[in-house]
Design a protein around this motif. Structure first.
Motif, mmCIF file in Angstrom:
data_model
loop_
_atom_site.group_PDB
_atom_site.id
_atom_site.type_symbol
_atom_site.label_atom_id
_atom_site.label_comp_id
_atom_site.label_asym_id
_atom_site.label_seq_id
_atom_site.Cartn_x
_atom_site.Cartn_y
_atom_site.Cartn_z
ATOM 1 N N ILE A 187 0.811 -1.213 0.075
ATOM 2 C CA ILE A 187 0.031 -0.058 -0.212
ATOM 3 C C ILE A 187 0.863 1.219 0.036
ATOM 4 O O ILE A 187 0.600 2.194 -0.752
ATOM 5 C CB ILE A 187 -0.887 -0.108 1.050
ATOM 6 C CG1 ILE A 187 -1.910 -1.501 1.089
ATOM 7 C CG2 ILE A 187 -1.734 1.343 1.303
ATOM 8 C CD1 ILE A 187 -2.493 -1.480 2.393
ATOM 9 N N GLU A 231 0.735 3.774 1.836
ATOM 10 C CA GLU A 231 0.350 5.260 2.033
ATOM 11 C C GLU A 231 1.118 5.795 3.294
ATOM 12 O O GLU A 231 0.494 6.240 4.360
ATOM 13 C CB GLU A 231 -1.100 4.982 2.066
ATOM 14 C CG GLU A 231 -1.852 4.637 1.167
ATOM 15 C CD GLU A 231 -2.079 5.863 0.123
ATOM 16 O OE1 GLU A 231 -1.669 6.974 0.431
ATOM 17 O OE2 GLU A 231 -2.872 5.526 -0.994
ATOM 18 N N LYS A 258 -2.373 -5.080 -6.543
ATOM 19 C CA LYS A 258 -1.583 -5.780 -5.519
ATOM 20 C C LYS A 258 -0.486 -6.660 -5.748
ATOM 21 O O LYS A 258 0.762 -6.736 -5.262
ATOM 22 C CB LYS A 258 -2.638 -6.532 -4.416
ATOM 23 C CG LYS A 258 -1.807 -7.379 -3.402
ATOM 24 C CD LYS A 258 -3.075 -8.074 -2.515
ATOM 25 C CE LYS A 258 -2.470 -9.075 -1.608
ATOM 26 N NZ LYS A 258 -3.409 -9.457 -0.781
ATOM 27 N N MET A 268 -7.619 -0.984 4.132
ATOM 28 C CA MET A 268 -6.703 -1.780 3.981
ATOM 29 C C MET A 268 -6.903 -3.317 4.326
ATOM 30 O O MET A 268 -6.972 -4.407 3.924
ATOM 31 C CB MET A 268 -5.307 -1.373 4.686
ATOM 32 C CG MET A 268 -4.191 -2.300 4.820
ATOM 33 S SD MET A 268 -2.739 -1.759 5.674
ATOM 34 C CE MET A 268 -3.466 -1.913 7.601
#
Lengths: 527, 527
Positions: free
Chosen positions: B327, B329, B389, B371
């Motif tokens: 991810i 982030e 992903k 998530m």
């Protein structure tokens, strides 16, 4: 539970020589329990989210479940300046720019101009280009350079004096700035900070957590919560006589919970005082956009310091936040501190503290840059922005006046006008029987008042004892944030509760009523 | 500069009796300077953003200006796991939901279904409805209930054991959870935590800041950075002999900077150890989605504790974050901790600490819930999510293998396979002349290596000394995050630099080469 110095019990599996040796000595163990954790954590108190609020959360869950016996159908959160939970709408421009920073691919959508105004698109394009990695990447620990530059430019424009992005540290709301200062300045329990009474309890809570001491100075309720510099000197001398090393002075302007705005002369006096006494000045200026009286305007301490030529002589930390003002983007956690008059070597240490947290969240950073650089006349979003801003501020002013007026009509209650910020902090004369009842419970009398108010009406306010108050006086802090549709009902419910509370606890004596009226006269004289 | 105990100088304006009295006594003053701030702040070190990184920031500014003499045209940030700054694209689904939470008015736009998939719209509608006040309001201090519920449900699904939203505390990234535990558990300088060596320097930095002591345990480089429980017992006994009260043990799994994944049996042993020794187990599990070897899979300590029936006997804190995984982030600062086996009264204190910071940012909270609850087969976003992903994780695996392979081909370098996380942590045998040159500068030899690497190539890595390493060994940590287009060039530049570095500093002796080869054999045997 504590057996810190008790001998170790064998775990039955280890036979190493080292273990055997260790078991001959007293072994220090401290199984996890309330009596083995850091006492400073236990001692710290944060009333704005304290016991009354926890009770309110429990009641709110019961009310939401539909199965309850409470005489109201809604909990009204007046404990905290959290406008959007009470229905205040976000400023459209900020949210539009942020949505495009979240989804930069929207910028290349063929219909994007049907959805977003031209200036929103341009601002999002600039930020996407200039923030390395965008919203999803760690920025520099002090904040992305473009953000700090935008904030510094806006400060320079606001104050008429230069501002340097190297002096700007973006923060997750204003609270981390307070943590940094506490961590930096408090070396031992005799290190102290001067904090106003009443104060925002973040200061008392973090002073306790970081192991320092609070050196109080009182704001004068009878003089509109004024700050008297001669009193400051006396309190500093007192603290020093007690062996404290006072490191800093906190000023909240406009005040929280008191709402007062400092005069320019008052600010000059405070700066001279900090220079003379070698104190760091922590200027909590998060309510700078919330001033409701025509004859006052906000000046930053940075501006006054520059005007006096003191910017290099007084170490000054100015805090700002996106959580307050007319913006109320509390949940995003955005803010900044501007640090001036600090030695470079100390600034390096602030940066290190920031780096241990990696970086402040980018969504808050971006919103902070937008707050400081709103749409300008001629830009597509300007008219809507101007209207949203003036509607919210106009409404806050009306609600403040309505609430303060209503409070002053209650028996035994007096309340200074809310010149700024988001709160009223009325003084409440309580019946002797209520004071005695609270004492019996081991609680403060204003806690009892707030608890009964919650149980009777669903209105959540914070006891004045959480902020500090002159001995023998009782207050509560309430926001004036319920919507215009709701605030009339809040005021009615409060009035009905107040009358019933007085009656239930035996009423006020004629002497108490006379004393309260005298206090109210003082209060009004100070406005 | 320090004149803490010097007499006060009169400020020339105060004449009050108190001041006069105070001036007869020694007055404690401490003007702001590097020698009057909290020594713990000065002592704390955070290498991931330390001196090498500051030098890199300076060089990056010079390179961007176009006016420079550096032999490269780009600084490559391998010092920190910050994927999006190196071009990794965010997961579309998360950003789409977040954009709609930013701008809920888009939900009622007639063309909204042309812009956003059905499941994104439904998820945003749910969140907007269930988060009181939306993204712009403070949530409960532990996080919005719906968010904690979504996280708890996902943990229960992951582990096959129940999870309670009352045990979930949302955090701004994983770091605040570490701060909370340090603040809670460290009462005095002899309170200690067991921390792996090498470790992520957040742990050493916060231990220093909060005034505790680091009790080290070493991971075994020759055994694939394995964790040996007998060694743990020895180190605990040693710490106790030294008078330390060990409160907690930190485990990073998958490891940072080492990338190893613990075996199930290893985890059982650690839990038994913590139960026997009454330690809080802090399980840093932020790399749980980053495992690149087929024969390992992630198990949470919570799951293993439940399987052993120890969930009430071992106080366990499991950390997770949206910054890592596939991810990345990072800039949003989202994470959570799940706290089990803690007394309720201690959990109340964690909540109080959280409340002093008001609440974690909502954008991070929402992303964390997403998530943990990604699109499911059959939903409109599923196929794109699955592809994004697997592309990212597949690419990370290829890049990890490429980098580790290349490192192992360098003279005097050996590197364990990166089973997980985002880093390689190669061991580098350095020429005696380089070690001596560093000593002369008052620096660590691996610092000199990293500095010269930066100056020659623009590649930013972190000296192993910032993480801790066995005496006499030298390492650096590098991410394998540069894009597939870039990583080949990074590897080539690194190889060329390495050869030149050895040559410039007199090369390796045959004995050093032999020792390095022996270490490499150990390393590879451990894989």
């Amino acid at each position: 539970m504590t057996n810190t110095d008790a001998p170790s019990t064998s775990n039955g599996t280890s036979t190493s020589a080292q273990d055997a040796a260790a078991q001959k000595q007293p072994v220090r163990r401290a199984p996890l329990g309330i009596d083995t954790i850091n006492k400073r954590v236990i001692k710290s108190e944060y009333a704005v989210r304290g016991e009354i609020v926890q009770l309110a959360q429990k009641i709110a869950k019961e009310v939401e479940s539909g199965q309850h016996n409470h005489p109201f159908d809604k909990v009204v959160w007046c404990n905290i300046g959290n406008p959007q939970i009470l229905g205040q709408k976000p400023i459209t421009y900020f949210r539009q720019v942020l949505a495009l920073c979240e989804c930069p691919q929207l910028l290349s959508h063929p219909n994007i101009r049907e959805l977003f105004p031209e200036d929103v698109i341009a601002r999002a394009q600039l930020l996407n280009k200039q923030i390395p990695g965008g919203l999803g990447a760690y920025s520099e620990s002090a904040g992305a350079l473009i953000i700090r530059q935008l904030v510094a430019d806006a400060i320079a424009k606001r104050d008429g004096y230069p501002a340097d992005p190297e002096n700007i540290y973006m923060t997750d709301g204003a609270s981390p700035a307070v943590h940094y200062m506490m961590d930096l300045l408090l070396r031992e329990p005799t290190d102290a900070m001067m904090v106003p009474i009443p104060q925002y309890p973040l200061y008392s809570a973090t002073l306790t957590l970081y192991g320092g001491t609070l050196a109080p100075y009182e704001l004068d309720e009878g003089a509109g919560w004024g700050l008297d510099v001669e009193h400051l000197r006396q309190q500093l001398a007192k603290a020093r006589r007690e062996g404290l090393c006072v490191r800093a002075m906190v000023v909240i302007n406009p005040g929280n919970p008191t709402g007062q705005c400092l005069s320019y002369q008052n600010m000059r006096d405070v700066l001279s005082f900090c220079r003379d006494e070698q104190l760091v000045l922590i200027a909590d200026e998060v309510y700078q956009a919330n001033i409701y009286v025509g004859n006052k305007e906000f000046s930053s301490f940075k501006k006054v310091a520059c005007a006096m030529g003191l910017e290099d002589q007084v170490p000054l930390v100015s805090l700002h936040s996106i959580s307050k003002g007319f913006i109320g983007e509390c949940g995003r956690r955005g803010g900044y501190m501007e640090v001036t008059g600090f030695p470079e070597a100390v600034k390096d240490q602030i940066l290190k503290l920031a780096s241990i947290n990696l970086c402040p969240n980018l969504s808050g950073q971006i919103c902070c840059a937008l707050m400081m650089n709103p749409p300008q006349p001629g830009e597509a979003s300007y008219e809507l922005y101007r209207k949203e801003k003036s509607d919210i501020l106009g409404s806050l002013k009306r609600r403040a006046e309505l609430l303060v007026g209503a409070l002053n009509r209650l028996e035994g209650v007096s309340c200074n006008a809310a010149e700024g910020a988001l709160y009223a902090f009325p003084r409440v004369t309580l019946p002797e029987a209520a004071v005695a009842a609270a004492k019996k419970l081991g609680k403060q009398p204003d806690w009892l008042y707030c608890k009964e108010l919650l149980e009777a009406t669903g209105i959540v306010v914070v006891p004045g004892s959480g902020f500090g108050q002159a001995d023998g006086t009782f207050h509560f802090r309430t926001t004036f944030l319920p919507s215009e549709e709701d605030i009339g009902r809040v005021v009615e419910a409060l009035a009905a509760f107040h009358a019933a509370f007085l009656k239930r606890h035996g009423g006020l004596t004629p002497a108490a009523i006379a004393a309260s009226a005298a206090a109210a006269n003082g209060t009004h004289a100070g406005q």
